[in-house]
Design a protein around this motif. Sequence first.
Motif, PDB file in Angstrom:
ATOM      1  N   UNK B  62      42.929  41.323  45.866  1.00 47.70           N
ATOM      2  CA  UNK B  62      41.568  41.623  46.335  1.00 47.70           C
ATOM      3  C   UNK B  62      41.038  42.920  45.737  1.00 47.70           C
ATOM      4  N   UNK B  63      41.925  43.911  45.694  1.00 52.86           N
ATOM      5  CA  UNK B  63      41.516  45.208  45.169  1.00 52.86           C
ATOM      6  C   UNK B  63      41.030  45.075  43.732  1.00 52.86           C
ATOM      7  N   UNK B  64      41.752  44.260  42.965  1.00 52.09           N
ATOM      8  CA  UNK B  64      41.368  44.086  41.556  1.00 52.09           C
ATOM      9  C   UNK B  64      40.044  43.350  41.412  1.00 52.09           C
ATOM     10  N   UNK B  65      39.887  42.287  42.195  1.00 50.66           N
ATOM     11  CA  UNK B  65      38.619  41.549  42.125  1.00 50.66           C
ATOM     12  C   UNK B  65      37.471  42.474  42.500  1.00 50.66           C
ATOM     13  N   UNK B  66      37.670  43.194  43.598  1.00 49.68           N
ATOM     14  CA  UNK B  66      36.627  44.082  44.099  1.00 49.68           C
ATOM     15  C   UNK B  66      36.285  45.155  43.075  1.00 49.68           C
ATOM     16  N   UNK B  67      37.316  45.681  42.421  1.00 50.60           N
ATOM     17  CA  UNK B  67      37.077  46.708  41.409  1.00 50.60           C
ATOM     18  C   UNK B  67      36.253  46.143  40.258  1.00 50.60           C
ATOM     19  N   UNK B  68      36.561  44.914  39.869  1.00 53.07           N
ATOM     20  CA  UNK B  68      35.820  44.314  38.755  1.00 53.07           C
ATOM     21  C   UNK B  68      34.368  44.030  39.139  1.00 53.07           C
ATOM     22  N   UNK B  69      34.182  43.585  40.377  1.00 54.68           N
ATOM     23  CA  UNK B  69      32.819  43.324  40.844  1.00 54.68           C
ATOM     24  C   UNK B  69      32.021  44.617  40.873  1.00 54.68           C
ATOM     25  N   UNK B  70      32.663  45.662  41.360  1.00 53.78           N
ATOM     26  CA  UNK B  70      31.994  46.953  41.445  1.00 53.78           C
ATOM     27  C   UNK B  70      31.640  47.491  40.076  1.00 53.78           C
ATOM     28  N   UNK B  71      32.586  47.388  39.165  1.00 51.38           N
ATOM     29  CA  UNK B  71      32.346  47.867  37.799  1.00 51.38           C
ATOM     30  C   UNK B  71      31.160  47.121  37.208  1.00 51.38           C
ATOM     31  N   UNK B  72      31.110  45.849  37.480  1.00 53.05           N
ATOM     32  CA  UNK B  72      30.023  45.038  36.939  1.00 53.05           C
ATOM     33  C   UNK B  72      28.691  45.453  37.551  1.00 53.05           C
ATOM     34  N   UNK B  73      28.707  45.714  38.849  1.00 53.08           N
ATOM     35  CA  UNK B  73      27.474  46.126  39.519  1.00 53.08           C
ATOM     36  C   UNK B  73      26.949  47.438  38.964  1.00 53.08           C
ATOM     37  N   UNK B  74      27.894  48.352  38.703  1.00 53.86           N
ATOM     38  CA  UNK B  74      27.471  49.667  38.229  1.00 53.86           C
ATOM     39  C   UNK B  74      26.980  49.625  36.792  1.00 53.86           C
ATOM     40  N   UNK B  75      27.542  48.719  36.001  1.00 57.48           N
ATOM     41  CA  UNK B  75      27.138  48.678  34.602  1.00 57.48           C
ATOM     42  C   UNK B  75      25.967  47.726  34.377  1.00 57.48           C
TER      43      UNK B  75
END
Lengths: 217, 163
Positions: B62-75
Motif C-alpha cells: 500500500x505504501x508503494x502504491x500510495x507513494x506512486x499516486x502521490x508522486x503522480x499528483x505532485x508532478x
Amino acid sequence: MGTMALNPDLKNVTLPDAVVASAQTDFTANDDVQTMLALKAGNLEAFDVLLAKYRKPIVSFMYRMVHNQAIAEELAQEVFLRVFRSRETYRAEARFSTWLYRIATNLGVNHARDTKNERSAPTIHLDEPDYETGTMPDVADGTPSVEADLLHEERMKAIRQHVMELPERQRNAVLMHKYQGMDYKQIGEVLKLSESATKSLLFRAYQTLRVKLKDFV
Amino acid sequence: MNCHEFQNELEDLVLNPAQAPSPVAQAHLSNCDPCSAELKELRATFAAMDAWTAPEPSPWFDTRVTARVRAEQQSAPANFLERLRARLLYNTGAQFRPMMATAMALVLMVGGAGTYLASVKSTPAPRAAVVEDLQILDRNDQAIQEMDLLDDASQDDEGIPQT
Ligand SMILES: [Zn+2]
C-alpha cells in the motif's frame, strides 16, 4: 481505516467542501462503482477503499501470471495507478471489477509478451528455484513430511507449468475462474467474449489440464 | 440422455463444481463408465489445482502504491505544462486557431492592443481560457488512449471475439 496515507495533507487543499464532507462517509455499504464515482469526484479516501479491497486478489492474480512476487507487486501497483489515473474518465458502464481485471490482464499479457524472448516460453522445470521461498527443492531424505512437501511442490509446479502452457485466452480465463472465483459471464466481459465462447474456452482448458495433470491428481 | 447430450451438461458441471447433476444426467452417469470417469477426473483436476497457492501481498504494498499516486499528483501540473509547451512547439496548431483567435479577441477586449505583450507575460485571464480548452483536449486524448488500451485486448488465439 478513517484516514489512510493519501488523505491527510491533500483533501483540505484540493477538494471542495461538499466532497470533503462526504469523505466521512462509510464506503463499506456502497458498491465499487459508487466508490469509483466518489474517487472521480475527488474523494481520495475512495482510492484507499478500493486498494484495501482489491490489493490481495490483484497481487495474487499477477503473481500467477508472472511467478515472481516482486514483479507481480510491481505490476499490481501499476494496475492501481492506472485506476487512479483513469478516475476522471471512468464511466460506470461495466462492473468495476470487470474493468479492473481488464487492466490487470492487459498488463500481465503485455509483460509476458515483452519478456517472452528473455525467458523463451513459460516453461517451468521441476528443478528450478521456488520463487516463493527462494530455495531449491531439497533432495528427499526419506522423512515422510519432506516427501509430502516434495510431492506438494511437484504438484504445484506441474499445475503452474500446464496452466501457463495453455493458449493465452484459455490461461487468463482459467486464472480468473479457478483462482479469482469469477463466473464465466464476468470472465467473458473481461476478455470481451460471449458467454458461450467463454464457457467452451474454459471447458477446453480444463479438458487439457485433465489430461496433462493426470499423474498429479 | 446419451453421451452426446451429457457433454452439454458436463460443461456446467465442471465450471460450477458445486452444481449437482440433474436426475437424467445422474441416470446416465450410473450407466456410462466413460462419462462418469470423465466427470470424476475433471472434478479431481479442478480440486487439485488448489495446490497452486499465491503469497500474501508484502506489507509495504500500500505504501508503494500510495507513494506512486502521490508522486503522480505532485508532478501532474508540471507534466501538463510540458505537454502544453510541446503541443505549441511541435504542433502545426491548425486545430487551435479558432481558440487562439478567441483568446486574442478577449485580450484585445480586456486590455487593448497596447497592453497585449505585457499581459501575456503576466498570465492574464485569456491564457487561462486557452489552457482550459487545451485541458479539455488533453483529457480527450487521455480518454482515447485509455479506450485504446482497453480495446487492445489480447489477440485472438482461440475463441470468437464478441463484437
Ligand atoms: Zn456417456
